[in-house]
Design a protein around this motif. Structure first.
Motif, PDB file in Angstrom:
ATOM      1  N   ASP A   1      30.365  42.171  38.005  1.00 33.59           N
ATOM      2  CA  ASP A   1      30.353  41.418  36.746  1.00 33.59           C
ATOM      3  C   ASP A   1      31.465  40.379  36.812  1.00 33.59           C
ATOM      4  OD1 ASP A   1      30.856  40.478  34.162  1.00 33.59           O
ATOM      5  OD2 ASP A   1      30.285  42.377  33.217  1.00 33.59           O
ATOM      6  N   PRO A   2      31.104  39.083  36.742  1.00 28.86           N
ATOM      7  CA  PRO A   2      32.133  38.039  36.936  1.00 28.86           C
ATOM      8  C   PRO A   2      33.268  38.070  35.902  1.00 28.86           C
ATOM      9  CG  PRO A   2      29.990  37.086  36.350  1.00 28.86           C
ATOM     10  CD  PRO A   2      29.763  38.532  36.589  1.00 28.86           C
ATOM     11  N   ASP A   3      33.048  38.724  34.759  1.00 26.46           N
ATOM     12  CA  ASP A   3      34.112  38.792  33.741  1.00 26.46           C
ATOM     13  C   ASP A   3      35.124  39.884  34.037  1.00 26.46           C
ATOM     14  OD1 ASP A   3      32.939  36.793  32.331  1.00 26.46           O
ATOM     15  OD2 ASP A   3      31.826  38.138  30.978  1.00 26.46           O
ATOM     16  N   VAL A   4      34.775  40.819  34.932  1.00 27.63           N
ATOM     17  CA  VAL A   4      35.620  41.994  35.158  1.00 27.63           C
ATOM     18  C   VAL A   4      36.462  41.801  36.413  1.00 27.63           C
ATOM     19  CG1 VAL A   4      35.606  44.477  35.625  1.00 27.63           C
ATOM     20  CG2 VAL A   4      34.012  43.520  33.945  1.00 27.63           C
ATOM     21  N   GLY A   5      37.774  42.004  36.304  1.00 27.74           N
ATOM     22  CA  GLY A   5      38.665  41.829  37.447  1.00 27.74           C
ATOM     23  C   GLY A   5      39.313  43.112  37.911  1.00 27.74           C
ATOM     24  N   ALA A   6      39.180  44.184  37.109  1.00 24.31           N
ATOM     25  CA  ALA A   6      39.816  45.454  37.460  1.00 24.31           C
ATOM     26  C   ALA A   6      39.064  46.595  36.795  1.00 24.31           C
ATOM     27  CB  ALA A   6      41.273  45.456  37.003  1.00 24.31           C
TER      28      ALA A   6
ATOM     29  N   GLU B   1      39.985  43.045  41.950  1.00 25.25           N
ATOM     30  CA  GLU B   1      39.509  41.941  42.759  1.00 25.25           C
ATOM     31  C   GLU B   1      40.716  41.361  43.477  1.00 25.25           C
ATOM     32  OE1 GLU B   1      37.394  39.039  40.425  1.00 25.25           O
ATOM     33  OE2 GLU B   1      35.731  40.462  40.223  1.00 25.25           O
ATOM     34  N   ASN B   2      40.608  41.215  44.775  1.00 27.54           N
ATOM     35  CA  ASN B   2      41.746  40.768  45.568  1.00 27.54           C
ATOM     36  C   ASN B   2      42.321  39.446  45.039  1.00 27.54           C
ATOM     37  OD1 ASN B   2      43.688  40.382  47.501  1.00 27.54           O
ATOM     38  ND2 ASN B   2      42.379  40.967  49.210  1.00 27.54           N
ATOM     39  N   ASP B   3      41.429  38.521  44.678  1.00 28.61           N
ATOM     40  CA  ASP B   3      41.874  37.204  44.198  1.00 28.61           C
ATOM     41  C   ASP B   3      42.716  37.281  42.932  1.00 28.61           C
ATOM     42  OD1 ASP B   3      40.537  36.069  46.234  1.00 28.61           O
ATOM     43  OD2 ASP B   3      38.804  35.407  45.051  1.00 28.61           O
ATOM     44  N   GLU B   4      42.587  38.376  42.202  1.00 28.66           N
ATOM     45  CA  GLU B   4      43.277  38.493  40.909  1.00 28.66           C
ATOM     46  C   GLU B   4      44.644  39.165  41.041  1.00 28.66           C
ATOM     47  OE1 GLU B   4      42.092  37.238  38.033  1.00 28.66           O
ATOM     48  OE2 GLU B   4      40.412  36.450  39.201  1.00 28.66           O
TER      49      GLU B   4
ATOM     50  N   LYS C   1      48.270  42.519  33.957  1.00 32.52           N
ATOM     51  CA  LYS C   1      48.486  41.153  34.430  1.00 32.52           C
ATOM     52  C   LYS C   1      47.153  40.471  34.758  1.00 32.52           C
ATOM     53  CE  LYS C   1      53.296  41.379  35.770  1.00 32.52           C
ATOM     54  NZ  LYS C   1      54.297  41.567  36.830  1.00 32.52           N
ATOM     55  N   ILE C   2      46.184  41.274  35.205  1.00 32.17           N
ATOM     56  CA  ILE C   2      44.863  40.700  35.471  1.00 32.17           C
ATOM     57  C   ILE C   2      44.215  40.275  34.147  1.00 32.17           C
ATOM     58  CG2 ILE C   2      42.520  41.292  36.238  1.00 32.17           C
ATOM     59  CD1 ILE C   2      43.864  42.748  38.631  1.00 32.17           C
TER      60      ILE C   2
ATOM     61  N   LYS D   1      40.692  37.834  33.179  1.00 38.81           N
ATOM     62  CA  LYS D   1      39.565  38.742  33.435  1.00 38.81           C
ATOM     63  C   LYS D   1      39.752  40.072  32.723  1.00 38.81           C
ATOM     64  CE  LYS D   1      37.391  36.892  37.470  1.00 38.81           C
ATOM     65  NZ  LYS D   1      36.413  37.267  38.497  1.00 38.81           N
ATOM     66  N   ARG D   2      38.654  40.780  32.507  1.00 39.18           N
ATOM     67  CA  ARG D   2      38.735  42.068  31.814  1.00 39.18           C
ATOM     68  C   ARG D   2      39.138  43.196  32.760  1.00 39.18           C
ATOM     69  NH1 ARG D   2      33.179  42.745  28.560  1.00 39.18           N
ATOM     70  NH2 ARG D   2      34.199  44.614  27.722  1.00 39.18           N
ATOM     71  N   ALA D   3      39.795  44.202  32.195  1.00 42.51           N
ATOM     72  CA  ALA D   3      40.187  45.410  32.935  1.00 42.51           C
ATOM     73  C   ALA D   3      39.554  46.592  32.202  1.00 42.51           C
ATOM     74  CB  ALA D   3      41.700  45.543  32.959  1.00 42.51           C
ATOM     75  N   VAL D   4      38.601  47.250  32.853  1.00 43.68           N
ATOM     76  CA  VAL D   4      37.818  48.251  32.119  1.00 43.68           C
ATOM     77  C   VAL D   4      37.895  49.650  32.735  1.00 43.68           C
ATOM     78  CG1 VAL D   4      36.220  46.490  31.271  1.00 43.68           C
ATOM     79  CG2 VAL D   4      35.659  47.752  33.367  1.00 43.68           C
ATOM     80  N   PHE D   5      37.481  50.608  31.908  1.00 43.73           N
ATOM     81  CA  PHE D   5      37.428  52.018  32.294  1.00 43.73           C
ATOM     82  C   PHE D   5      35.965  52.395  32.472  1.00 43.73           C
ATOM     83  CE2 PHE D   5      36.798  56.380  30.533  1.00 43.73           C
ATOM     84  CZ  PHE D   5      37.591  57.110  31.398  1.00 43.73           C
TER      85      PHE D   5
END
Ligand code: GDD
Ligand code: MN
Length: 384
Positions: A157-162, A208-211, A229-230, A235-239
């Motif tokens: 999901d492009p919105d999610v970074g972690a 995501e490595n880029d983040e 920090k992400i 970007k979103r950080a989700v459980f």
């Protein structure tokens, strides 16, 4: 005298209901709205993965951990294992032997001459990690075979970074931890659906490595810090409860304090350092962070104040009542830490966390909170 007691009782009621209020609102929201699972638009994906594993004197359990990693349901030719080791025992030797006759996964071993603490070690490891998805895992944890796939599906999901996962089985059989994890999963699911969750878990966190950005060298909440920090980066950080792992924990009051107080110190310090995020960043800064501020920084003091006032009120009303309050709290703690409270166990688990947060705040004020700590040997028994 009577009036004083009445006023005290009124003050106590206000304090205690204030303490529970945001909690009640959160849980009510969770009940009514009832969000389930990850909010990400999950899609099957198979990115190349870097698994980051920090080790400090883990010779007893490192081999089992590595077996666990290579047994994951994922093409091992798409996996790189980055280990940052600060040990002065046989850990390094075991790692080398394990990878000696194995073509995949590839090993990158960072050897520290001197232990500097987990955060600087992790910063080095993240800098070496070259693949698109980076998974950080603690040595003292076991991952479900599909953990990497579930994480990859979230990050697709492009919105999610972690993304972080759920402790499905508390090794060592601590009901205190087990019931707390249930409450926490409900809260973290709600937060993720609102926007993003705050707390990331050491046994499994994927980024995501880029983040990835450097974490503070003195951090004692490294995973949560990186996730925060992400989120700061947009970007979103989700459980996602579908990402499952196991971790060992104590039930006993005294034994729980060491680790939980340290983790709590890390979280409090992180919130304070990033106070500028309050109010911004969508519902993350408007709901999720304020709730965690309340839970971690305000409510432990209200609770302690409530108990202290109740004791005073009891003493004023008549000696015996004064003793009844601390005795009641003591009994509650004793039974709770022995997993004997039945349906009240989750309430005790939250109380236990509030105790840690209170102690943590006091310890931070006294200048404690070193990024180098004693690794809990007893908890390692569960992984041998
Ligand atoms: N390289 C390196 N250097 N690794 C370390 C060091 C260090 O100084 N200290 C600990 N580790 C490794 C351990 O070997 C283990 O794999 C992992 O870091 C976690 O250490 P634990 O001692 O098991 O700590 P924990 O269970 O309380 O860890 C949790 O809290 C920490 C923050 O207080 C986890 O969530 C950690 O990720 C988190 O940093
Ligand atoms: Mn641990």
């Amino acid at each position: 005298m009577r009036r004083l007691v009445r006023r005290l009782i009124a003050a106590i009621s206000v304090l205690l209901s204030l303490t529970g209020l945001p909690y009640a609102v959160y849980l009510l929201l969770a009940k009514v709205w009832n969000p389930q699972g990850s909010p990400a638009e999950k899609r099957p994906a198979e990115p190349a993965v870097s698994i980051v594993l920090p080790t400090y004197n883990e010779e007893r359990i490192i081999e089992n951990k590595l077996e666990d990693i290579v047994a994951l349901d994922y093409p091992m030719d798409r996996v790189e294992v980055v280990i940052v080791d600060s040990s002065d025992d046989g850990t390094r030797e075991t790692i080398r032997t394990f990878f000696a006759d194995r073509e995949t996964p590839e090993l990158t071993l960072i050897e520290e001459d001197e232990r500097r603490g987990l955060a600087p070690a992790l910063n080095d490891a993240y800098a070496e990690a070259s693949n698109e998805m980076v998974v950080k895992t603690d040595c003292d944890s076991k991952l479900a075979p599909d953990a990497l796939r579930e994480a990859a599906a979230n990050l697709a999901d492009p919105d999610v970074g972690a993304v972080t996962g759920r402790n499905v089985d508390v090794l060592g059989g601590s009901d205190v931890e087990e019931s707390y994890r249930d409450v926490q999963a409900t809260i973290q699911t709600l937060e993720s659906h609102l926007d993003s969750t705050l707390i990331f878990h050491g046994p499994f966190s994927a980024f995501e490595n880029d983040e990835i950005v450097p974490i503070d060298p003195d951090s004692i909440a490294d995973d949560t810090e990186l996730a925060l920090k992400i989120r700061k980066g947009g970007k979103r950080a989700v459980f996602d409860p579908a990402i499952q792992y196991k971790e060992a924990s104590h039930s006993e009051f005294g034994k729980r304090r060491t680790q939980k107080d340290r983790r709590a110190m890390g979280l409090i310090r992180l919130l304070l350092r990033n106070r500028d995020m309050l109010g911004g960043y969508g519902l993350y800064g408007r709901v999720v962070l304020p709730f965690n501020w309340w839970f971690m920084l305000v409510s432990p003091w209200l609770l302690a104040g409530g108990i202290a006032l109740a004791t005073v009120a009891g003493l004023l009303a008549g000696g015996v009542f004064g003793v009844a309050v601390p005795a009641g709290v003591g009994l509650f703690t004793l039974l709770g830490s022995r997993d004997r409270l039945g349906p009240l166990q989750p309430i005790y688990a939250v109380f236990d966390t509030q105790v840690s947060l209170l102690f943590a705040a006091i310890k931070l004020c006294r200048g404690e909170g070193s990024a180098i700590w004693d690794v809990d040997e007893e908890l390692r028994d569960a992984y041998e």
